[in-house]
Write an enzyme that holds these catalytic residues in place. Structure first.
Site, PDB file in Angstrom:
ATOM      1  CG  ASP A  93      37.457  33.616  87.579  1.00 43.46           C
ATOM      2  OD1 ASP A  93      38.470  34.320  87.331  1.00 43.46           O
ATOM      3  OD2 ASP A  93      37.090  32.666  86.851  1.00 43.46           O
ATOM      4  CE  LYS A 121      27.233  26.510  85.362  1.00 45.94           C
ATOM      5  NZ  LYS A 121      25.827  26.566  85.654  1.00 45.94           N
ATOM      6  CE1 TYR A 158      29.020  29.525  82.683  1.00 45.22           C
ATOM      7  CE2 TYR A 158      30.467  30.129  80.877  1.00 45.22           C
ATOM      8  CZ  TYR A 158      30.252  29.462  82.062  1.00 45.22           C
ATOM      9  OH  TYR A 158      31.267  28.762  82.637  1.00 45.22           O
ATOM     10  CG  ASP A 214      36.663  30.470  91.466  1.00 45.80           C
ATOM     11  OD1 ASP A 214      35.944  31.437  91.198  1.00 45.80           O
ATOM     12  OD2 ASP A 214      36.651  29.390  90.825  1.00 45.80           O
ATOM     13  CD  GLN A 274      35.276  16.728 116.384  1.00 44.91           C
ATOM     14  OE1 GLN A 274      35.703  16.186 115.400  1.00 44.91           O
ATOM     15  NE2 GLN A 274      34.972  16.049 117.478  1.00 44.91           N
ATOM     16  CB  SER A 275      31.361  19.987 120.896  1.00 44.06           C
ATOM     17  OG  SER A 275      32.705  19.755 121.126  1.00 44.06           O
TER      18      SER A 275
HETATM   19  P1  13P Z   1      35.190  29.335  85.686  1.00 41.97           P
HETATM   20  O1  13P Z   1      33.740  29.440  86.046  1.00 41.97           O
HETATM   21  O2  13P Z   1      35.976  28.623  86.712  1.00 41.97           O
HETATM   22  O3  13P Z   1      35.750  30.678  85.317  1.00 41.97           O
HETATM   23  O4  13P Z   1      35.288  28.381  84.419  1.00 41.97           O
HETATM   24  C1  13P Z   1      34.643  28.765  83.268  1.00 41.97           C
HETATM   25  C2  13P Z   1      34.637  27.713  82.244  1.00 41.97           C
HETATM   26  O5  13P Z   1      33.657  27.614  81.542  1.00 41.97           O
HETATM   27  C3  13P Z   1      35.778  26.829  82.059  1.00 41.97           C
HETATM   28  O6  13P Z   1      35.607  25.919  80.989  1.00 41.97           O
HETATM   29 MG    MG Z   2      37.408  31.615  85.155  1.00 43.11          MG
HETATM   30 MG    MG Z   3      36.300  29.171  88.655  1.00 40.92          MG
END
Ligand code: 13P
Ligand code: MG
Ligand code: MG
Ligand code: 13P
Length: 371
Positions: A13, A237, A234, A54, A247-248
């Protein structure tokens, strides 16, 4: 240079448009230009897409996994895209690039990586999965169903080259340890681990003796990067990606997709702090708007032809998944009505790296002893 083919999915991201909804098209153009320059040199072929905010790079080459040049190519592509993201003042420009200098391997630097090296078969169908607003453990349930659940994959019952089952590499992402588990024999104890999806994640799946495929060549790989472990707080995410061969002697294409007919609950929605249903969507619907979600997954299918990516086919662009989407929408409504209450909001242990502890710390001095 290896005879074998390597497929590398590397994602980051590097800026949302607007907020955390989407990747701006100019970022994808930059990524395509960078990979086009490398085509015929470091890489054989590539495909650039997005899931929500992303930016996803799919690359094929013969350099094996963890190759410095391939990782540098992805890193430099993300840097170029970040420059544009900064110019456009996109949200969280450079969000997932947690280091200033490339150190030879992109792992641990923010971007997510799912790659595997294998002998390309006579026909080699692969499915690339991209998720947004969730975490690597979101793949546990669907990967388990594909390779271990006979109610999902009838091949485990009727295909003599699949009946021996598969070997799972499960990582403990807190303790940084791994364990190999053979299914079906160890299925119950494996579920004891992978049901705790914020800690134990399936990293790879391998064939077993009795099948048609080389035992040391993986048949599925999942990105397991945990950003807060790197950044200490944080920072968005760890929206995961995965690569699955079909397949196979492996699950059929439809068996690979079937787990997504149920929109299971995953964590990572809104500020990385909520549980919600994982909705399978076509690429044009990979936009996270409602309450920054709900979490979603895109599946693009390719046939490999000597490393050439023949495709993509947008696999969830099928009315057959409409009920799953409807269930996801109903579940989203149901979960949302809990507002700030668990289990919509994640439990405290999982909120440790969000901004919640800062709010709680302000209340600390207010507490009095209960007699
Ligand atoms: P991303 O991890 O996709 O950047 O989203 C962060 C988020 O907390 C959106 O509410
Ligand atoms: Mg984001
Ligand atoms: Mg994201
Ligand atoms: P076809 O007969 O269309 O090749 O399909 C074979 C199959 O088993 C699909 O699941």
């Amino acid at each position: 240079m290896s005879e074998k083919i390597t497929v590398s999915i590397i994602k980051a991201d590097v800026g949302g448009w607007p907020g955390h909804a989407l990747v701006h098209p100019e970022l994808k153009i930059i990524a395509r230009n960078e990979l086009e320059k490398a085509k015929g040199k470091d890489i054989i072929d590539y495909y650039v897409t997005n899931c929500g905010d992303d930016l996803e790079l799919v690359m094929t080459h013969r350099k094996g996994v963890d190759d410095e040049e391939i990782h540098a190519l992805a890193w430099n592509t993300f840097l170029k895209a970040t420059e544009k993201a900064k110019e456009l003042k996109l949200y969280g420009a450079g969000q997932d690039l947690l280091s200033d200098a490339f150190s030879g391997n992109i792992k641990g630097m923010g971007p997510g990586v799912a790659e595997m090296e294998f002998t390309e078969r006579k026909a080699e169908p692969i499915v690339t999965f991209f998720m947004d607003k969730t975490e690597p453990g979101a793949f546990n349930l669907p990967i388990y169903k594909m390779f271990a659940d006979p109610f999902n994959t009838i091949g485990l019952v009727i295909d003599p080259s699949a009946i021996q089952g598969y070997r799972f590499e499960v990582w403990d992402i807190q303790e940084h340890k791994k364990v190999m588990m053979d299914c079906p024999e160890e299925m119950y104890s494996m579920l004891a681990l992978i049901g705790a999806k914020s800690r134990y994640v399936i990293k790879r799946v391998y064939p077993r003796e009795g099948g048609k495929l080389p035992l040391d060549e993986p048949v599925a790989a999942i990105s397991t990067e945990k950003l807060y472990e790197i950044a200490g707080e944080y920072v968005g995410k760890d929206d995961p990606v995965a690569l699955v061969r079909a397949q196979s002697g492996l699950p059929a294409l439809g068996e690979v997709l079937e787990p997504f007919s149920f929109p299971h609950l995953v964590s990572g929605w809104m500020r990385g702090s909520h549980n919600g249903p994982l909705m399978p969507v076509s690429q044009c619907n990979a936009k996270c708007t409602r309450f920054d979600g709900p979490p979603r997954v895109v599946a693009l299918g390719f046939q490999l032809a000597n490393g050439r990516l023949v495709g993509p086919v947008d696999l969830f662009d099928d009315p057959g998944f409409d009920n799953s989407r409807q269930m996801a929408k109903d579940t989203a409504d149901y979960m949302r009505r809990h507002g700030p209450f668990e289990p919509h909001r994640l439990p405290l242990a999982d909120m440790e790296y969000t901004t919640l502890p800062k709010v709680l710390s302000k209340l600390k001095g207010r507490f009095e002893k209960i007699e």
